[in-house]
Structure formats: structure tokens, C-alpha cells
Write an enzyme that holds these catalytic residues in place. Structure first.
Site, short mmCIF file in Angstrom:
data_model
loop_
_atom_site.label_atom_id
_atom_site.label_comp_id
_atom_site.label_asym_id
_atom_site.label_seq_id
_atom_site.Cartn_x
_atom_site.Cartn_y
_atom_site.Cartn_z
N LYS A 1 1.92 -4.90 3.36
CA LYS A 1 2.94 -3.93 3.56
C LYS A 1 2.62 -2.50 3.60
CE LYS A 1 6.65 -2.18 1.37
NZ LYS A 1 6.54 -0.94 1.90
N PRO A 2 2.28 -1.56 4.48
CA PRO A 2 2.20 -0.29 4.26
C PRO A 2 3.56 0.42 3.86
CG PRO A 2 2.30 -0.71 6.63
CD PRO A 2 2.56 -2.13 5.82
N CYS B 1 -4.88 9.85 -5.99
CA CYS B 1 -4.82 9.15 -7.44
C CYS B 1 -5.75 9.63 -8.23
CB CYS B 1 -4.69 7.46 -7.31
SG CYS B 1 -5.88 6.89 -6.50
N GLU C 1 -3.43 -1.14 -8.72
CA GLU C 1 -4.00 -0.03 -8.74
C GLU C 1 -2.81 1.24 -8.81
OE1 GLU C 1 -6.94 0.82 -8.61
OE2 GLU C 1 -8.05 -1.03 -7.91
N ALA D 1 0.67 -1.22 0.05
CA ALA D 1 -0.10 0.08 -0.18
C ALA D 1 0.82 1.35 -0.08
CB ALA D 1 -0.78 -0.25 1.24
N TRP E 1 1.45 5.70 0.67
CA TRP E 1 1.45 6.61 2.13
C TRP E 1 0.16 7.40 1.94
CZ3 TRP E 1 1.68 11.15 -0.40
CH2 TRP E 1 2.39 11.21 -1.32
P1 NAD Z 1 5.08 4.10 -4.43
O1 NAD Z 1 4.77 3.35 -5.75
O2 NAD Z 1 6.21 4.76 -4.39
O3 NAD Z 1 5.13 3.03 -2.98
C1 NAD Z 1 4.09 2.06 -2.98
C2 NAD Z 1 4.45 1.02 -2.02
O4 NAD Z 1 5.33 0.15 -2.88
C3 NAD Z 1 4.92 1.47 -0.87
O5 NAD Z 1 4.56 0.52 0.55
C4 NAD Z 1 6.48 1.14 -1.09
O6 NAD Z 1 7.15 0.71 -0.15
C5 NAD Z 1 6.45 0.00 -1.86
N1 NAD Z 1 7.62 -0.45 -2.86
C6 NAD Z 1 8.49 0.64 -3.63
N2 NAD Z 1 9.27 -0.20 -4.11
C7 NAD Z 1 8.90 -1.58 -4.15
C8 NAD Z 1 9.51 -2.61 -4.94
N3 NAD Z 1 10.61 -2.59 -5.64
N4 NAD Z 1 8.79 -3.83 -4.52
C9 NAD Z 1 7.70 -3.95 -3.84
N5 NAD Z 1 7.12 -2.78 -3.13
C10 NAD Z 1 7.63 -1.43 -3.48
O7 NAD Z 1 3.75 4.95 -4.25
P2 NAD Z 1 3.55 6.02 -3.17
O8 NAD Z 1 4.61 7.26 -3.34
O9 NAD Z 1 3.73 5.47 -1.64
O10 NAD Z 1 2.16 6.55 -3.46
C11 NAD Z 1 1.75 7.52 -4.44
C12 NAD Z 1 1.26 6.66 -5.56
O11 NAD Z 1 0.24 5.74 -5.28
C13 NAD Z 1 0.92 7.67 -6.72
O12 NAD Z 1 1.36 7.29 -8.01
C14 NAD Z 1 -0.81 7.16 -6.68
O13 NAD Z 1 -1.41 7.65 -7.82
C15 NAD Z 1 -0.77 5.88 -6.31
N6 NAD Z 1 -1.95 5.39 -5.84
C16 NAD Z 1 -2.97 4.85 -6.49
C17 NAD Z 1 -4.14 4.48 -5.92
C18 NAD Z 1 -5.30 3.88 -6.74
O14 NAD Z 1 -6.13 3.33 -6.67
N7 NAD Z 1 -4.91 3.49 -8.32
C19 NAD Z 1 -4.53 5.13 -4.79
C20 NAD Z 1 -3.60 5.49 -4.10
C21 NAD Z 1 -2.34 5.96 -4.65
#
Ligand code: NAD
Length: 504
Positions: free
Chosen positions: A184-185, A293, A259, A158, A160
Site C-alpha cells: 500500500k503506497p 528520513c 522503518e 510505504a 510518500w
Molecule cells: P506516515 O506514517 O504518515 O504514513 C506512512 C504510510 O502509512 C502511508 O502509506 C499511510 O497511508 C499509512 N498509514 C497511515 N495510518 C495508518 C494506519 N493507521 N494503519 C496502517 N497504515 C497507515 O508517513 P509519511 O508522512 O507518509 O512519511 C514520512 C515519514 O516516513 C517520516 O517520519 C519519515 O522519517 C519516515 N520514513 C522512514 C524511512 C526509513 O527508512 N526509516 C524511509 C522513508 C520515510
């Protein structure tokens, strides 16, 4: 700032939740959660490493046999109790979410927390309505039916921006359908996922059904996605990380639900109610400080309304009260971190070279300087192929562009890699209907932008991913369908056997 929410005291036993109890991570690396409004430390904890992920998956695996065999009614009862326990902890959840994310308390009290409780109630009901679609004698000689079965241990990741709601969106349909889960948050924002899991235990959901591992993406995330005992990966986050998650999941042939990012257009036709569209654009762009998002990020306004829309939107943005999330009267809090604030500022700074920054475009001065704040920002006259129109900024920034004919407006709305959400503003039923048909996005609002509801699906088209959260559609992700076929003839040599031996 322990008076906001006493995180260090509440998580002194650790920030991992495995088999029904808090434990400390064993990676040897610590992380500090920071209040983005003040820059002060909130919680220092030990991050999860591979051993913690393995322990959580083992706990989920051990719990699967019992939980998946529970009757739908038993799972439903547990989820109803879960909703009641969450309601009892509503204020704690709201304060913890505001503290770690910088969301104004009115947002967490009126949106994040009640939305999560409603989702829990929804899945309590939906747990009793899992059904196979068909049963009958389709071949004439057999009875066929469909069983809808849980998949096993789900590994979820998930982001943040809505930590509590994202935990709920991942955990609830998975466990309502009889799966067990390891979530994993994001390491920046672990507090409310942990409180959510503790509430599940308090409600009597068996140990191991819901587990939380709090670690980095590279270490804990990839371990979870690639784990051989995890049957499904469900990921919410950026499109870039989603691609990496897909690679790791595919190598172990897992069910995958993604997502991803968004860049939602808001399409304003020249017959629209200008005041409604401007209000909708500002609220839709600034909710959660633009870290949403589905936020309205690109407003396309038909030429006759363009200048009036720019002026009205800028004026409305200037009325938004930026301030401490815990202070009464705050509309807009800081971004989640100084890193995110600086990233947003760099988009706007580069845009000054090719577009017009109508309002905002800087961090507020004075006592807010220590926080990760950024003023509501309106950018006009950017080219369609510029980065502020094409890339996800994820901050309180709205870009406005004009269009002429209806065809052009719809084409521009579709002209990014993303397809999560969109809105169209018009009083003409034919224009509205056309927009809903032709805009390539998982959700299209007419004369509104942002509202979601437990009964309806949320999910993307195109680079915004695939699969649905919320609603009964999410059960399609978290269940697998089995065809069962009974022979009804009791004949030893069946007619179709002649394809292999004999002539009749
Ligand atoms: P992010 O992609 O940087 O991180 C998301 C999660 O992935 C975090 O828990 C992070 O620790 C984990 N992560 C990072 N690298 C990883 C890897 N190599 N393997 C496995 N897990 C890994 O996103 P963010 O910055 O936390 O959140 C913002 C993004 O989330 C934006 O792009 C937003 O649009 C998207 N989002 C989408 C939705 C939806 O429903 N489509 C909802 C909320 C947020």
C-alpha cells in the site's frame, strides 16, 4: 499538466494493481493526486476499500505456491528481466515521480530511478545466495540442517517521500526470497508503485506475486496489517503511525519490520575540513527538500568552528535554486503538499521565539507562490530540548548548535528518541572511530552524509524502528529459519528416553 506525465490516461483503468491488472477501487471514495509544484490535479482515482485489500491478498495467496516453489535461478532470471524492463521505462518513472512528489527531474533521473534499477539487479543476484548457516552432526546422533523459507504473503506500507524506492525496498527482497506481496503506497503518491508493479508483469513475474492497493491508512492500511492471511507486515513511515501498525500487527501475531522516523545529527569536530562539512550539511539537509528520513537535521559544531560554519552554511543555502521540478537548473522543488509545507513553516515560526533564523524561514514569492515551496532554512542557537532539535520537521530546515568537548558532542548527537543515521566530520582517525562506535544509529557516515548502496543495510535503532532494508540482511526479515533434525541411530529406545521411562 498531462505533458509532464499523462497520469489520467495511464491509469484510466484504476489505481489498484491486483493479479496482474489495473482495477478501480471499490471504497466509494475518490482521491486526487495533486502536483505540488503547481497545485494542479494530476489523477483522480477510486481508493481501495476492504474488498480490494481482500482481493489483493487472495491473489498474493494464490500466487504463493508457484512462486515460492520456483528455483532461486528462476526467480533470479525474472528479476534480471525486471531490471531491464525498468531501465526501458526509466524516463517515465522519473517524470511520474517528479510530478507526484515535486522532486527535481535531476534527482529522480540520477538517484531514485537508477537506485531502484540497481536494487533490482542486486536482488536478482542475491536471490541465488539464500543460504542456511549450518549443517552437521551437532548431537552426534543426528544430522541437523537449516532451511531458509519464505514467510508467505507480505503486507507492506510505504510513505510518500520516496515512493518508487520504498516500493522497491519492500517488494524486491520479499519476492527474491519467494514471498508474494501486497503493497500500500501513500495515497498522495501512487503513480510509480503502480508503474513498478506493471513492469514486474511485463518482465514475466507471475500475476499475483506483486499487488498494489492504494487507499488510506485507516481503511486499506489497517485492513492489510490485520489481515489473517498476511504473514508479515513491513512498514516504512512515521514513528507515530508505526506504533499503531505494531498494535494491529501484534494482535494477529505477525512478523514485523518497522522503518520509522529519523532526526540525523551531523557532528563537526574542530579539526574537520570546514568547507567539506558545510557542503555536506547543506546537501544532506536539502536533498528531496529535506523530506528524507536520514537527512542531516541537527548540525553540532565544535565551538572554534561554530560561527564560521553558520556563516558558510547560510551562504551555501542561498545559492540553491528553488524552482519548478521540470525546469532545467532547478536544485530544490516544493514539498510534497501544501499541508506538509504549512507544517514545516509552523515549526520555523514557533522557533523564532527561542532561536535565530539565519536564512530562509519563508515561502518564496512571485510565480512559485502557487506551489508548496519553502526556502532553505538555517536555524541557530536553539536549545537542545527545543522542538526543532527533538522533532522530525521533514522539510528543508537545518538546525545548528555548538558543543565544547568531544564527550558532549557525542552525547548531544545521541540525545533524541531517534537513531536512523548520523555523520561525523573529522580528520582524526580516533575521533572518527569513536563516533562510529558510540553514536546509536543504524548508519554512521564519516566525512559524508546521505549516500546509500544496494549492498549495505538500511534501518534504525531506537524509535527509528528495527529490521533492515536493502542488502542480504533484508533476507533476515523476509525469511524464516527452520531447523531440520534427522535421527542417525535407527534405535527404538534412545538414550534420552530414560528421562521419561526406564533407568538406562
Ligand atoms: P506516515 O506514517 O504518515 O504514513 C506512512 C504510510 O502509512 C502511508 O502509506 C499511510 O497511508 C499509512 N498509514 C497511515 N495510518 C495508518 C494506519 N493507521 N494503519 C496502517 N497504515 C497507515 O508517513 P509519511 O508522512 O507518509 O512519511 C514520512 C515519514 O516516513 C517520516 O517520519 C519519515 O522519517 C519516515 N520514513 C522512514 C524511512 C526509513 O527508512 N526509516 C524511509 C522513508 C520515510
Amino acid at each position: 499538466m498531462q505533458d509532464r506525465f499523462p497520469a489520467q490516461e495511464r491509469f484510466s483503468d484504476g489505481a489498484q494493481y491486483i493479479a496482474g491488472r489495473l482495477t478501480k477501487g471499490t471504497s466509494g471514495v475518490t482521491h486526487t493526486v495533486v502536483d505540488p509544484a503547481t497545485g494542479e490535479d494530476v489523477l483522480t482515482y477510486e481508493l481501495a476499500g476492504a474488498d480490494d485489500v481482500d482481493a489483493a491478498v487472495a491473489a498474493a495467496r494464490a500466487a504463493f505456491a508457484g512462486w515460492s516453489a520456483a528455483t532461486p535461478g528462476e526467480r533470479s532470471d525474472a528479476l534480471h528481466r525486471f531490471a531491464a524492463v525498468l531501465a526501458g521505462h526509466a524516463e517515465d518513472l522519473a517524470r511520474a515521480e517528479s510530478l507526484q512528489c515535486g522532486k527535481p527531474l535531476k534527482l529522480t533521473r540520477e538517484f531514485d530511478v537508477p537506485g531502484t534499477i540497481d536494487n533490482t539487479s542486486f536482488f536478482a543476484g542475491a536471490a541465488r545466495h539464500l543460504a542456511g548457516q549450518s549443517a552437521g552432526e551437532y548431537s552426534g546422533d543426528h544430522t541437523s540442517y537449516v532451511r531458509r523459507e519464505p514467510i508467505g504473503v507480505v503486507g507492506s506500507i510505504a510513505p510518500w517521500n520516496y515512493p518508487l524506492q520504498m516500493a522497491a525496498w519492500k517488494i524486491l527482497p520479499a519476492i527474491a526470497a519467494g514471498n508474494t506481496i501486497v503493497l500500500k503506497p501513500a495515497e498522495l503518491t501512487p503513480l510509480t508503485s503502480l508503474l513498478f508493479a506493471q513492469a514486474a508483469t511485463e518482465a514475466g513475474i507471475p500475476d499475483g506475486v506483486v499487488n498494489i492497493v492504494t487507499g488510506t491508512g485507516r481503511a486499506a492500511g489497517e485492513r492489510l496489517v490485520g489481515h489473517p492471511d498476511v504473514a508479515m507486515t513491513s512498514f516504512t513511515g512515521s514513528t507515530a503511525v508505526g506504533k499503531r501498525v505494531a498494535e494491529v500487527a501484534t494482535a494477529t501475531v505477525k512478523r514485523l519490520h518497522l522503518e520509522l522516523g529519523g532526526k540525523a545529527p551531523l557532528l563537526v569536530f574542530d579539526d574537520a575540513d570546514l568547507e567539506a562539512a558545510a557542503n555536506g550539511a547543506v546537501a544532506g539537509a536539502l536533498i528531496n527538500t529535506g523530506q528524507d528520513c536520514t537527512a542531516a537535521t541537527r548540525a553540532y559544531v565544535q565551538r572554534p568552528l561554530y560561527e564560521a560554519f553558520v556563516a558558510r552554511t547560510a551562504a551555501l543555502m542561498e545559492t540553491v535554486r528553488v524552482g519548478d521540478p521540470f525546469a532545467p537548473g532547478t536544485d530544490l522543488g516544493p514539498l510534497v503538499s501544501h499541508v506538509q509545507r504549512d507544517r514545516v513553516a509552523s515549526f520555523v515560526d514557533r522557533a523564532r521565539g527561542y532561536a535565530r533564523v539565519v536564512t530562509g524561514g519563508e515561502a518564496p514569492r512571485g510565480e512559485l507562490e502557487k506551489g508548496a515551496y519553502y526556502l532553505p532554512t538555517l536555524i541557530a542557537d536553539a536549545a537542545q530540548d527545543s522542538e526543532v532539535v527533538q522533532s522530525e520537521i521533514f522539510g528543508p530546515v537545518l538546525v545548528v548548535l555548538p558543543f565544547d568537548g568531544d564527550d558532549e558532542g557525542v552525547a548531544l548527537a545521541n540525545d533524541t528518541p531517534y537513531g536512523l543515521a548520523a555523520s561525523a566530520w573529522t580528520r582524526d582517525v580516533f575521533r572518527a572511530n569513536r563516533a562510529t562506535r558510540e553514536i546509536k544509529a543504524g548508519c554512521v557516515w564519516i566525512n559524508d552524509h546521505i549516500p546509500i548502496i544496494s549492498e549495505m543495510p538500511h534501518g534504525g535503532y531506537k524509535a527509528s524502528g528495527f529490521g533492515k532494508d536493502m542488502s542480504v540482511y533484508s533476507f533476515d526479515e523476509y525469511t524464516q529459519v527452520k531447523h531440520v533434525m534427522f535421527d542417525n541411530t535407527a534405535v527404538a529406545r534412545k538414550p534420552w528416553h530414560r528421562t521419561v521411562f526406564g533407568d538406562s
